[in-house]
Enzyme design. Structure first.
Site, PDB file in Angstrom:
ATOM      1  N   ASP A  52       0.810  -1.216   0.000  1.00 36.23           N
ATOM      2  CA  ASP A  52       0.000   0.000   0.000  1.00 36.23           C
ATOM      3  C   ASP A  52       0.845   1.269   0.000  1.00 36.23           C
ATOM      4  O   ASP A  52       0.479   2.269  -0.611  1.00 36.23           O
ATOM      5  CB  ASP A  52      -0.936   0.002   1.214  1.00 36.23           C
ATOM      6  CG  ASP A  52      -2.107  -0.948   1.053  1.00 36.23           C
ATOM      7  OD1 ASP A  52      -2.368  -1.386  -0.085  1.00 36.23           O
ATOM      8  OD2 ASP A  52      -2.772  -1.255   2.058  1.00 36.23           O
ATOM      9  N   GLY A  53       1.968   1.250   0.711  1.00 34.22           N
ATOM     10  CA  GLY A  53       2.826   2.426   0.729  1.00 34.22           C
ATOM     11  C   GLY A  53       3.347   2.764  -0.650  1.00 34.22           C
ATOM     12  O   GLY A  53       3.343   3.931  -1.065  1.00 34.22           O
ATOM     13  N   THR A 164      -9.373   3.001   6.595  1.00 31.20           N
ATOM     14  CA  THR A 164      -8.798   1.786   7.186  1.00 31.20           C
ATOM     15  C   THR A 164      -7.372   2.004   7.668  1.00 31.20           C
ATOM     16  O   THR A 164      -6.766   1.070   8.219  1.00 31.20           O
ATOM     17  CB  THR A 164      -8.805   0.624   6.174  1.00 31.20           C
ATOM     18  OG1 THR A 164      -8.007   0.999   5.035  1.00 31.20           O
ATOM     19  CG2 THR A 164     -10.204   0.291   5.724  1.00 31.20           C
TER      20      THR A 164
END
Length: 267
Positions: A52-53, A164
């Site tokens: 995700d980063g 999230t």
């Protein structure tokens, strides 16, 4: 996959180990009539590798392009709420793309304008935090209403998909991306006879405008977080935040919804 979307750009931090892992995927793509380009401006599919980063960085560093698709590929030890595909099963990814088992999903962005000058887009969140070992004072306005006077460590304004992340760690709600909205969550607010806030997260609809007035009491250089990057901007007076008209278009598996990923990650 449409014949018009055949130019792939791979976004990741180069290293010998990462190059070796990505090379078989690149070769498989070429063998299936995709073209690997060296400039992201020439791509119509941008593939991030690294979780995700890396996905957030790929979107930001390529300018939140509206005319291409973003696809996230995670490694085995990486979180992947934005990433439906794994580098350990890269052959499966190309098979899905060739057999039309994917779909395009559109994720909302928030727009943050600092002092009515610099404008930033965020896919996850915009956060405002004190850069000093003291609280920060922020007057919170919703549309034309002075809603509350916040004092504490800071505020987070998140998108539905960003709900999230940092937002969830502060006990904010997880929001369905089908709801175009933004959520405001507090970081260690002080609530007493002098200062009073709602003391809970709240969600604003897509037509709402949010203004954060930073009181000039020595905290004139707060840390502004835009997704996973931090900016130190001089003399911050106010930040206007709203839901952007722009969207990020991502390539996702038809069988893997947002709530499938939330369940797999947290439950």
């Amino acid at each position: 996959m449409s014949n018009q979307r055949r130019n792939l750009y791979f976004y990741y931090t180069p290293s010998k180990e990462k190059d070796e892992k990505v090379q078989p995927l690149k070769q498989l793509a070429v063998d299936n009539n995709f073209t690997i380009v060296e400039d992201y401006n020439d791509a119509n599919i941008i593939i991030s590798v690294g979780g995700d980063g890396a996905f957030l960085q790929s979107v930001r560093k390529t300018g939140f392009r509206q005319d291409c698709l973003y696809l996230g590929v995670k490694e085995s030890d990486e979180a992947g709420l934005y990433c439906d595909f794994s580098l350990d099963n890269y052959e499966q990814m190309v098979t899905y793309m060739m057999n039309d088992e994917i779909e395009v999903r559109r994720f909302p962005l928030i727009e943050a304008k600092v002092n009515n000058e610099s404008t930033f887009l965020c896919l996850n969140e915009c956060s405002v935090r004190s850069s000093l070992i003291k609280t920060i004072d922020i007057d919170v306005h919703i549309d034309d209403l002075h809603f509350e006077h916040f004092r504490g460590d800071g505020l987070i304004v998140s998108t539905p998909t960003g709900s999230t992340g940092y937002n969830k760690s502060t006990k904010g709600a997880v929001v369905d991306p089908l709801l175009p909205s933004m959520q405001v969550s507090e970081l260690a607010s002080l609530n007493n006879n002098r200062f009073r806030t709602l003391d809970s997260s709240f969600i604003l609809g897509k037509e709402r405008k949010l203004r954060l007035d930073v009181r000039q009491d020595g905290n004139d250089f707060p840390i502004i977080g835009m997704d996973n990057e931090a900016y130190s901007i001089r003399n911050i007076r106010y930040i206007d935040i709203s839901l952007s008209d722009k969207l990020v278009k991502t390539v996702k598996l038809k069988s893997n919804s947002f709530w499938h990923r939330v369940q797999r990650t947290f439950l």
